[in-house]
Scaffold this motif. Structure first.
Motif, PDB file in Angstrom:
ATOM      1  N   ASP A 179      29.249  40.514  35.217  1.00 62.58           N
ATOM      2  CA  ASP A 179      28.968  40.810  36.620  1.00 62.58           C
ATOM      3  C   ASP A 179      30.226  40.662  37.468  1.00 62.58           C
ATOM      4  O   ASP A 179      30.478  41.483  38.371  1.00 62.58           O
ATOM      5  N   ARG A 180      31.004  39.638  37.197  1.00 55.05           N
ATOM      6  CA  ARG A 180      32.246  39.449  37.949  1.00 55.05           C
ATOM      7  C   ARG A 180      33.215  40.597  37.694  1.00 55.05           C
ATOM      8  O   ARG A 180      33.893  41.071  38.615  1.00 55.05           O
ATOM      9  N   GLU A 181      33.255  41.038  36.450  1.00 53.35           N
ATOM     10  CA  GLU A 181      34.135  42.160  36.126  1.00 53.35           C
ATOM     11  C   GLU A 181      33.636  43.438  36.795  1.00 53.35           C
ATOM     12  O   GLU A 181      34.426  44.201  37.366  1.00 53.35           O
ATOM     13  N   ASP A 182      32.308  43.680  36.751  1.00 58.33           N
ATOM     14  CA  ASP A 182      31.727  44.872  37.372  1.00 58.33           C
ATOM     15  C   ASP A 182      31.926  44.867  38.885  1.00 58.33           C
ATOM     16  O   ASP A 182      32.044  45.936  39.515  1.00 58.33           O
ATOM     17  N   ASN A 183      31.956  43.676  39.480  1.00 59.63           N
ATOM     18  CA  ASN A 183      32.114  43.566  40.931  1.00 59.63           C
ATOM     19  C   ASN A 183      33.572  43.670  41.374  1.00 59.63           C
ATOM     20  O   ASN A 183      33.869  43.607  42.571  1.00 59.63           O
ATOM     21  N   GLY A 184      34.465  43.833  40.407  1.00 61.83           N
ATOM     22  CA  GLY A 184      35.871  43.993  40.754  1.00 61.83           C
ATOM     23  C   GLY A 184      36.592  42.699  41.059  1.00 61.83           C
ATOM     24  O   GLY A 184      37.669  42.715  41.693  1.00 61.83           O
ATOM     25  N   ASP A 185      36.053  41.572  40.614  1.00 63.22           N
ATOM     26  CA  ASP A 185      36.688  40.290  40.906  1.00 63.22           C
ATOM     27  C   ASP A 185      38.021  40.127  40.185  1.00 63.22           C
ATOM     28  O   ASP A 185      38.834  39.275  40.566  1.00 63.22           O
ATOM     29  N   PHE A 186      38.247  40.918  39.142  1.00 57.11           N
ATOM     30  CA  PHE A 186      39.474  40.780  38.363  1.00 57.11           C
ATOM     31  C   PHE A 186      40.408  41.979  38.554  1.00 57.11           C
ATOM     32  O   PHE A 186      41.209  42.314  37.675  1.00 57.11           O
ATOM     33  N   THR A 187      40.292  42.637  39.683  1.00 53.61           N
ATOM     34  CA  THR A 187      41.209  43.736  39.999  1.00 53.61           C
ATOM     35  C   THR A 187      41.832  43.500  41.368  1.00 53.61           C
ATOM     36  O   THR A 187      41.219  42.882  42.252  1.00 53.61           O
ATOM     37  N   GLY A 198      43.764  48.241  42.181  1.00 54.72           N
ATOM     38  CA  GLY A 198      42.923  48.651  41.068  1.00 54.72           C
ATOM     39  C   GLY A 198      43.396  48.134  39.731  1.00 54.72           C
ATOM     40  O   GLY A 198      42.664  48.211  38.738  1.00 54.72           O
ATOM     41  N   ASP A 199      44.670  47.619  39.674  1.00 57.00           N
ATOM     42  CA  ASP A 199      45.154  47.031  38.421  1.00 57.00           C
ATOM     43  C   ASP A 199      44.353  45.772  38.087  1.00 57.00           C
ATOM     44  O   ASP A 199      43.855  45.080  38.970  1.00 57.00           O
ATOM     45  N   ARG A 200      44.274  45.473  36.803  1.00 62.91           N
ATOM     46  CA  ARG A 200      43.509  44.326  36.340  1.00 62.91           C
ATOM     47  C   ARG A 200      44.311  43.029  36.505  1.00 62.91           C
ATOM     48  O   ARG A 200      45.492  42.963  36.180  1.00 62.91           O
ATOM     49  N   LYS A 201      43.633  41.982  36.998  1.00 58.55           N
ATOM     50  CA  LYS A 201      44.226  40.644  37.068  1.00 58.55           C
ATOM     51  C   LYS A 201      43.974  39.972  35.721  1.00 58.55           C
ATOM     52  O   LYS A 201      43.012  39.220  35.541  1.00 58.55           O
ATOM     53  N   GLU A 202      44.818  40.279  34.767  1.00 56.52           N
ATOM     54  CA  GLU A 202      44.569  39.872  33.384  1.00 56.52           C
ATOM     55  C   GLU A 202      44.500  38.350  33.225  1.00 56.52           C
ATOM     56  O   GLU A 202      43.631  37.837  32.503  1.00 56.52           O
ATOM     57  N   LYS A 203      45.393  37.632  33.900  1.00 52.97           N
ATOM     58  CA  LYS A 203      45.375  36.176  33.760  1.00 52.97           C
ATOM     59  C   LYS A 203      44.078  35.588  34.322  1.00 52.97           C
ATOM     60  O   LYS A 203      43.465  34.700  33.707  1.00 52.97           O
ATOM     61  N   ASP A 204      43.652  36.079  35.489  1.00 54.90           N
ATOM     62  CA  ASP A 204      42.406  35.580  36.077  1.00 54.90           C
ATOM     63  C   ASP A 204      41.224  35.849  35.153  1.00 54.90           C
ATOM     64  O   ASP A 204      40.340  34.995  34.966  1.00 54.90           O
ATOM     65  N   TYR A 205      41.204  37.046  34.565  1.00 53.72           N
ATOM     66  CA  TYR A 205      40.108  37.395  33.653  1.00 53.72           C
ATOM     67  C   TYR A 205      40.127  36.507  32.421  1.00 53.72           C
ATOM     68  O   TYR A 205      39.082  35.986  32.000  1.00 53.72           O
ATOM     69  N   GLN A 206      41.291  36.312  31.820  1.00 54.94           N
ATOM     70  CA  GLN A 206      41.382  35.509  30.597  1.00 54.94           C
ATOM     71  C   GLN A 206      41.026  34.042  30.877  1.00 54.94           C
ATOM     72  O   GLN A 206      40.398  33.386  30.038  1.00 54.94           O
ATOM     73  N   ASP A 207      41.423  33.533  32.050  1.00 57.77           N
ATOM     74  CA  ASP A 207      41.069  32.153  32.408  1.00 57.77           C
ATOM     75  C   ASP A 207      39.552  31.987  32.523  1.00 57.77           C
ATOM     76  O   ASP A 207      38.983  31.009  32.029  1.00 57.77           O
ATOM     77  N   GLU A 208      38.918  32.960  33.164  1.00 56.32           N
ATOM     78  CA  GLU A 208      37.461  32.867  33.338  1.00 56.32           C
ATOM     79  C   GLU A 208      36.744  33.085  32.009  1.00 56.32           C
ATOM     80  O   GLU A 208      35.735  32.439  31.712  1.00 56.32           O
ATOM     81  N   LYS A 209      37.282  33.997  31.195  1.00 56.23           N
ATOM     82  CA  LYS A 209      36.699  34.247  29.882  1.00 56.23           C
ATOM     83  C   LYS A 209      36.769  32.997  29.012  1.00 56.23           C
ATOM     84  O   LYS A 209      35.816  32.679  28.285  1.00 56.23           O
ATOM     85  N   LEU A 210      37.883  32.260  29.098  1.00 54.57           N
ATOM     86  CA  LEU A 210      38.020  31.031  28.323  1.00 54.57           C
ATOM     87  C   LEU A 210      36.987  29.997  28.755  1.00 54.57           C
ATOM     88  O   LEU A 210      36.406  29.295  27.915  1.00 54.57           O
ATOM     89  N   LYS A 211      36.723  29.908  30.065  1.00 58.10           N
ATOM     90  CA  LYS A 211      35.705  28.973  30.550  1.00 58.10           C
ATOM     91  C   LYS A 211      34.331  29.320  29.971  1.00 58.10           C
ATOM     92  O   LYS A 211      33.576  28.440  29.563  1.00 58.10           O
ATOM     93  N   VAL A 212      34.010  30.609  29.937  1.00 52.66           N
ATOM     94  CA  VAL A 212      32.730  31.047  29.389  1.00 52.66           C
ATOM     95  C   VAL A 212      32.662  30.753  27.889  1.00 52.66           C
ATOM     96  O   VAL A 212      31.635  30.276  27.381  1.00 52.66           O
ATOM     97  N   GLU A 213      33.747  31.004  27.182  1.00 53.94           N
ATOM     98  CA  GLU A 213      33.768  30.742  25.743  1.00 53.94           C
ATOM     99  C   GLU A 213      33.612  29.250  25.452  1.00 53.94           C
ATOM    100  O   GLU A 213      32.929  28.860  24.501  1.00 53.94           O
ATOM    101  N   ARG A 214      34.224  28.411  26.287  1.00 46.15           N
ATOM    102  CA  ARG A 214      34.098  26.965  26.104  1.00 46.15           C
ATOM    103  C   ARG A 214      32.660  26.504  26.380  1.00 46.15           C
ATOM    104  O   ARG A 214      32.126  25.639  25.671  1.00 46.15           O
ATOM    105  N   LEU A 215      32.053  27.084  27.412  1.00 49.92           N
ATOM    106  CA  LEU A 215      30.661  26.737  27.702  1.00 49.92           C
ATOM    107  C   LEU A 215      29.756  27.114  26.536  1.00 49.92           C
ATOM    108  O   LEU A 215      28.919  26.318  26.087  1.00 49.92           O
ATOM    109  N   LYS A 216      29.922  28.323  26.019  1.00 47.41           N
ATOM    110  CA  LYS A 216      29.086  28.779  24.904  1.00 47.41           C
ATOM    111  C   LYS A 216      29.299  27.925  23.658  1.00 47.41           C
ATOM    112  O   LYS A 216      28.361  27.593  22.931  1.00 47.41           O
ATOM    113  N   ALA A 217      30.551  27.542  23.413  1.00 41.81           N
ATOM    114  CA  ALA A 217      30.848  26.695  22.254  1.00 41.81           C
ATOM    115  C   ALA A 217      30.229  25.309  22.430  1.00 41.81           C
ATOM    116  O   ALA A 217      29.716  24.715  21.469  1.00 41.81           O
ATOM    117  N   ALA A 218      30.253  24.793  23.654  1.00 42.91           N
ATOM    118  CA  ALA A 218      29.639  23.490  23.921  1.00 42.91           C
ATOM    119  C   ALA A 218      28.123  23.557  23.750  1.00 42.91           C
ATOM    120  O   ALA A 218      27.506  22.626  23.220  1.00 42.91           O
TER     121      ALA A 218
END
Length: 307
Positions: A179-187, A198-218
């Motif tokens: 949803d965050r990606e669809d809403n343009g939060d990472f551009t 319109g360019d992608r904020k790659e670092k912001d996306y990867q940081d948020e993705k890591l948080k989600v991956e850590r939550l799922k792993a926990a």
């Protein structure tokens, strides 16, 4: 309690309190602020039920949030209805579930269990952290390796209290990121020196993705945590509610026994009822097309949130 003494009590109530006490059939929610006599309303309502119906005190269940609330309710009821107050089921959610488990010990198969202390819990979580593979997103290879122990415990506690299935949490975590990606939060929204609108904020996306991956792993460690608790014959208070919910969910005859037992259910401090506790109330009352369920609370006094 005599009709005359109840009349004296009833006449001392204000119009809103009288309305809450008189409407003894069907579902009722009362939102009342501090000092408005919530405990007195509950006690008077129970007295009114016993006077106006042929209901036995054993068929009334009153749930409150703390042991102190149980004592206060019992003392108030004794003043209103005398010794019959000892036969009304007044419990915290945990004491009710503990009573159900103890009364049906062979059914649940839990023997010689001990309540887990904070030290027990953190020992288990530290052991889990030690057993994580080095490539796990949860593994800290430098610094304070047990830095996330508190977060793990908090997550597991929330999952139990709200009875959140692990797969649901993981699915919602993925949806949150999408949803965050669809809403343009990472551009980027405007042009800059090294990027264009319109360019992608790659670092912001990867940081948020890591948080989600850590939550799922926990979340995946929840089953490991429960298995280690069971192996050590330990439990916490939330476990008791989950065990009863599991029995109600899987054994309709077991559930029916308790649904038929309680004809009137009253819940005090309803604003602090969590997801698992609310599910327990729903199970106990869903048998009736129009349940005799009375809840009272104050959203301004919520410890967690008004639910």
């Amino acid at each position: 309690m005599t009709h005359a003494s109840f009349t004296d009590l009833f006449m001392s109530l204000n119009p809103a309190q009288k309305e809450a006490v008189e409407n003894i059939e069907g579902p009722v929610m009362v939102v009342a602020g501090p000092g408005t006599g919530k405990t007195q309303i509950l006690a008077a309502r129970i007295a009114n039920i016993l006077i106006k119906t042929d209901t036995s005190p054993y068929q009334i269940l009153c749930l409150t949030y703390t042991d102190a609330g149980v004592v206060a309710m019992r003392e108030r009821l004794i003043k209103f209805i005398g010794p019959a107050a000892y036969r009304v089921h007044i419990h915290t959610f945990h004491s009710l579930c503990n009573e159900i488990i103890q009364f049906n010990g062979s059914y649940f198969g839990y023997k010689n269990l001990q309540p887990a202390t904070d030290l027990d819990v953190y020992r288990i979580i530290r052991e889990m952290i030690d057993e994580l593979p080095d490539n796990s997103v949860l593994k800290r290879l430098k610094g304070e390796v047990y830095y996330d122990a508190y977060d793990f415990r908090n997550l597991f506690d929330i999952m139990k209290k709200e009875d959140f299935p692990p797969e649901d949490i993981k699915a919602k975590a993925d949806k949150y990121l999408q949803d965050r990606e669809d809403n343009g939060d990472f551009t980027y929204k405007v042009n800059g020196k090294s990027f264009r609108k319109g360019d992608r904020k790659e670092k912001d996306y990867q940081d948020e993705k890591l948080k989600v991956e850590r939550l799922k792993a926990a979340v995946d460690q929840f089953a490991v945590y429960n298995a280690k608790m069971t192996a050590r014959k330990l439990y916490d208070f939330s476990d008791m509610i989950l065990w009863v919910l599991k029995a109600f969910r899987e054994d309709k005859n077991f559930l029916l026994n308790y649904q038929e037992r309680y004809l009137y259910v009253l819940v005090d401090e309803f604003q602090d009822t969590n997801g698992a506790q609310l599910e327990l109330v729903n199970y106990l009352t869903e048998y009736w097309e129009i349940p005799n369920l009375f809840v009272v609370g104050d959203d301004d006094q919520s410890i967690y949130r008004f639910q």
